[in-house]
Design an enzyme around this catalytic site. Structure first.
Site, mmCIF file in Angstrom:
data_model
loop_
_atom_site.group_PDB
_atom_site.id
_atom_site.type_symbol
_atom_site.label_atom_id
_atom_site.label_comp_id
_atom_site.label_asym_id
_atom_site.label_seq_id
_atom_site.Cartn_x
_atom_site.Cartn_y
_atom_site.Cartn_z
ATOM 1 N N LYS A 28 -2.441 -9.034 -7.026
ATOM 2 C CA LYS A 28 -3.345 -8.721 -6.030
ATOM 3 C C LYS A 28 -2.616 -7.678 -5.036
ATOM 4 O O LYS A 28 -1.815 -7.778 -4.540
ATOM 5 C CB LYS A 28 -3.238 -9.890 -4.905
ATOM 6 C CG LYS A 28 -4.328 -9.756 -3.872
ATOM 7 C CD LYS A 28 -4.146 -10.247 -2.579
ATOM 8 C CE LYS A 28 -3.211 -9.803 -1.710
ATOM 9 N NZ LYS A 28 -3.397 -8.181 -1.125
ATOM 10 N N GLU A 44 10.831 -8.585 -2.865
ATOM 11 C CA GLU A 44 11.408 -7.169 -2.358
ATOM 12 C C GLU A 44 10.833 -6.847 -1.178
ATOM 13 O O GLU A 44 9.719 -6.479 -0.916
ATOM 14 C CB GLU A 44 10.468 -6.084 -3.423
ATOM 15 C CG GLU A 44 11.035 -6.332 -4.963
ATOM 16 C CD GLU A 44 12.434 -5.667 -5.128
ATOM 17 O OE1 GLU A 44 13.133 -5.410 -4.316
ATOM 18 O OE2 GLU A 44 12.698 -6.095 -6.455
ATOM 19 N N LEU A 45 11.509 -6.863 -0.125
ATOM 20 C CA LEU A 45 11.149 -7.175 1.175
ATOM 21 C C LEU A 45 11.667 -5.712 2.032
ATOM 22 O O LEU A 45 11.997 -4.687 1.382
ATOM 23 C CB LEU A 45 11.631 -8.244 1.731
ATOM 24 C CG LEU A 45 11.346 -9.578 1.158
ATOM 25 C CD1 LEU A 45 11.699 -10.731 1.803
ATOM 26 C CD2 LEU A 45 9.748 -9.580 1.088
ATOM 27 N N TRP A 67 0.674 -1.237 0.053
ATOM 28 C CA TRP A 67 0.166 0.014 0.222
ATOM 29 C C TRP A 67 0.913 1.043 -0.059
ATOM 30 O O TRP A 67 0.289 2.460 -0.051
ATOM 31 C CB TRP A 67 -1.019 0.018 1.195
ATOM 32 C CG TRP A 67 -0.167 -0.564 2.595
ATOM 33 C CD1 TRP A 67 -0.195 -1.575 3.012
ATOM 34 C CD2 TRP A 67 0.623 0.216 3.153
ATOM 35 N NE1 TRP A 67 0.389 -1.896 4.215
ATOM 36 C CE2 TRP A 67 1.170 -0.596 4.346
ATOM 37 C CE3 TRP A 67 1.046 1.728 3.233
ATOM 38 C CZ2 TRP A 67 2.059 -0.297 5.320
ATOM 39 C CZ3 TRP A 67 2.148 1.783 4.269
ATOM 40 C CH2 TRP A 67 2.730 0.951 5.328
ATOM 41 N N ASN A 68 2.343 1.221 0.237
ATOM 42 C CA ASN A 68 3.001 2.389 0.226
ATOM 43 C C ASN A 68 3.124 3.137 -0.915
ATOM 44 O O ASN A 68 3.117 4.395 -1.049
ATOM 45 C CB ASN A 68 4.392 2.263 0.980
ATOM 46 C CG ASN A 68 5.131 1.258 0.495
ATOM 47 O OD1 ASN A 68 4.836 0.389 -0.340
ATOM 48 N ND2 ASN A 68 6.410 1.162 0.730
ATOM 49 N N GLY A 95 6.935 -6.268 -0.061
ATOM 50 C CA GLY A 95 6.070 -6.165 1.308
ATOM 51 C C GLY A 95 7.145 -6.471 2.324
ATOM 52 O O GLY A 95 8.376 -6.393 2.299
ATOM 53 N N SER A 96 6.467 -6.950 3.524
ATOM 54 C CA SER A 96 7.594 -7.071 4.733
ATOM 55 C C SER A 96 8.461 -8.489 4.767
ATOM 56 O O SER A 96 7.786 -9.414 4.075
ATOM 57 C CB SER A 96 6.661 -7.180 6.225
ATOM 58 O OG SER A 96 5.812 -8.100 6.058
ATOM 59 N N GLU A 153 -5.264 -4.253 -0.483
ATOM 60 C CA GLU A 153 -6.608 -3.926 -0.106
ATOM 61 C C GLU A 153 -6.727 -2.599 0.530
ATOM 62 O O GLU A 153 -8.121 -2.002 0.058
ATOM 63 C CB GLU A 153 -7.581 -5.127 0.673
ATOM 64 C CG GLU A 153 -7.472 -6.458 0.069
ATOM 65 C CD GLU A 153 -6.435 -7.180 -0.392
ATOM 66 O OE1 GLU A 153 -5.413 -7.039 0.302
ATOM 67 O OE2 GLU A 153 -6.179 -7.966 -1.107
#
Ligand code: NAD
Length: 478
Positions: free
Chosen positions: A177, A252-253, A153-154, A230-231, A180
């Site tokens: 995806k 890509e964390l 989301w960033n 993401g994380s 959300e």
């Protein structure tokens, strides 16, 4: 300019599908706390339909010449530029970043897509001299097939753009995806591809409960490649799922970028550059500068200048043109900021700017500076992903390199010095996928973007970003 939030939908087999009896969840504006719209979730049969559409889409798309594919992808980039106002408004409403940042991100997303459109035409193979007379050895790059991707989301435009651009330029089909929390931006990008003439099924967009969607898409025999941004914990989980089903991955964390500031720099200029880079997107950036190590002689003055810069930033709704920093994108980040500030204070650090929530609505957290942050503080060990800048002093080169490299992350790292020799030495010594020396600009369409250590593996952008969507095949002709 359209100030409205677009209609939310799934994209399956070329059709935008709205609610119609599906489960849904509300999407919030983080600046106001108000609901913007309901986001439909894909059912299990929707996910299956998306995968099957992608499989059919792949058969069509791989047969289109790379030159023709490039034209369609380029047209999508042009449409994104034409629609930049609509896209930027949607992004600011759902994510919170200032409108100027949203516009910049949408323009950058278009540049990334355009770059891939061009690079897709240059996916060369090679002829290898054979040991056997009369045998011709040809090494070709073939698209991996259907890829599945998960974006955060960033950066609601840039992270999907990198995955869509890479996959489609390589001749793959994609089921994406997006987060959300920020769905409209990705839907608008997809709309540009559909309007540009992309054959149906080549790009599909789904939403739902993340763990269920990723389980379904990765376990399917149709998908051949997994790309995630993401994380670290979720990346680890998706790697495990991918290992079970033997799927290739790009991860890509998170990052925790050190900034090493030597005592020979122009202090005012460097402090100003650091403040700008730190608070962009309210610090919710995986390559954000997050640990500032300043050489002893200039430490006090630098920390003061930095805190003054942070205090001067205008915090507010991203739709207000005077806003320099918007809200945090979700409540989880606000809570994480509070935990990190309290922990640093307990460990003897001083909060010299911000340190608390602001206002009684929306998810605002003040631009914060933590002076004399001990190495043991949570904020020095775990990715803050928010508007917190811990600053610590260092003695010499070896001391700071050991501390800068002393976390499990290795995404970006930065250093500032006017000494040419030091610039070379520090660039080599910092363990990261991207190192900026006297510059925070480490993300470009043309260059590889990715991390080492727990920050993940594989790259997006650059020729490497395209290669992530190719299998290598040897053709031996006797
Ligand atoms: P999170 O780990 O819960 O989620 C990160 C992203 O992964 C979200 O977009 C989420 O929808 C998605 N996700 C979560 N579970 C998933 C699953 N099982 N399958 C597929 N996707 C899944 O974290 P969060 O609270 O949303 O964000 C906080 C942390 O995430 C930050 O501390 C930061 O480390 C990391 N993050 C990194 C980036 C990046 O660009 N590398 C971007 C956003 C968040």
């Amino acid at each position: 300019m359209h100030m409205t939030y677009p209609e939310l939908a799934l994209l399956i087999d070329g059709a935008f599908i709205t609610g119609a009896g599906r489960k849904s969840e509300p999407v919030f504006n983080p600046a106001t706390g108000r609901v913007l719209a309901q986001l439909p979730h894909a059912s299990a049969s929707d996910l299956e339909a998306a995968l099957e559409a992608a499989q059919r889409g792949f058969a069509i798309w791989r047969a289109v010449s790379a030159a023709e594919r490039g034209k369609i992808i380029k047209r999508a980039a042009d449409l994104i530029r034409e629609r930049i106002d609509t896209i930027a408004v949607a992004m600011t409403l759902e994510q919170g970043k200032p409108l100027a940042e949203s516009r910049g991100e949408a323009a950058y997303a278009a540049d990334v897509i355009e770059w891939y459109a061009e690079e897709g035409r240059r996916a060369y193979g090679r002829i290898v001299p054979s040991r056997v007379p009369g045998v011709r050895l040809m090494v070709e790059q073939e698209p991996v097939g259907v890829a599945v991707a998960f974006t955060p989301w960033n950066f609601p435009a840039l992270t999907p753009a990198r995955k869509i651009g890479g996959a489609l330029a390589a001749g793959c089909a994609l089921v994406l995806k997006p987060a959300e929390e920020t769905p409209a931006t990705a839907i608008e990008l997809a709309r540009a591809f559909v309007d540009a003439g992309l054959p149906k099924g080549v790009l599909n967009i789904v939403f739902g409960a993340p763990a269920e969607v990723s389980q379904h898409l990765i376990a399917s025999p149709i998908s051949r490649k997994v790309s995630f941004t993401g994380s670290v914990p979720i990346g680890r989980h998706l790697m495990q799922l991918s290992a079970t089903h033997m799927k290739r991955t790009t991860m890509e964390l998170g990052g925790h970028a050190p900034v090493v500031i030597f005592d020979d720099v122009d202090l005012e200029k460097t402090a100003a550059a650091c403040v700008t880079a730190k608070y962009r997107n309210a610090g919710q950036v995986c390559i954000a500068p997050t640990r500032f190590y300043v050489q002893e002689k200039i430490y006090e003055r630098f920390a003061d200048r930095f805190a003054a810069g942070a205090r001067s930033l205008v915090l507010g709704d991203g739709m207000d043109p005077t806003t320099q920093m918007g809200p945090m994108a979700n409540a989880r980040r606000v809570e994480a900021m509070e935990t990190m500030v309290a922990d640093a204070r307990d460990q003897g650090a001083t909060i010299t700017a911000g340190g608390a929530r602001r206002g009684n609505h929306g998810l605002f957290f003040e631009p914060t500076v933590i002076a004399n942050a001990p190495d043991e503080a949570l904020v020095m060990r775990e990715e803050p992903f928010g508007p917190i800048a811990p600053i610590a002093s260092f003695r010499d080169f070896d001391d700071v390199i050991a501390r800068a490299n002393g976390v499990p992350y290795g995404l970006a790292a930065y250093a500032f010095t006017t000494s040419n020799q030091r610039a070379l030495d520090v660039g080599r010594a910092l363990k990261a996928g991207m190192v900026g020396v006297n510059s925070f600009a480490v993300s470009h369409p043309e260059t590889p973007f990715g991390g080492v250590k727990e920050s993940g593996h594989g790259q997006e952008g650059g020729v490497e970003g395209l290669q992530a969507y190719f299998d290598v095949k040897l053709l031996s002709h006797g």
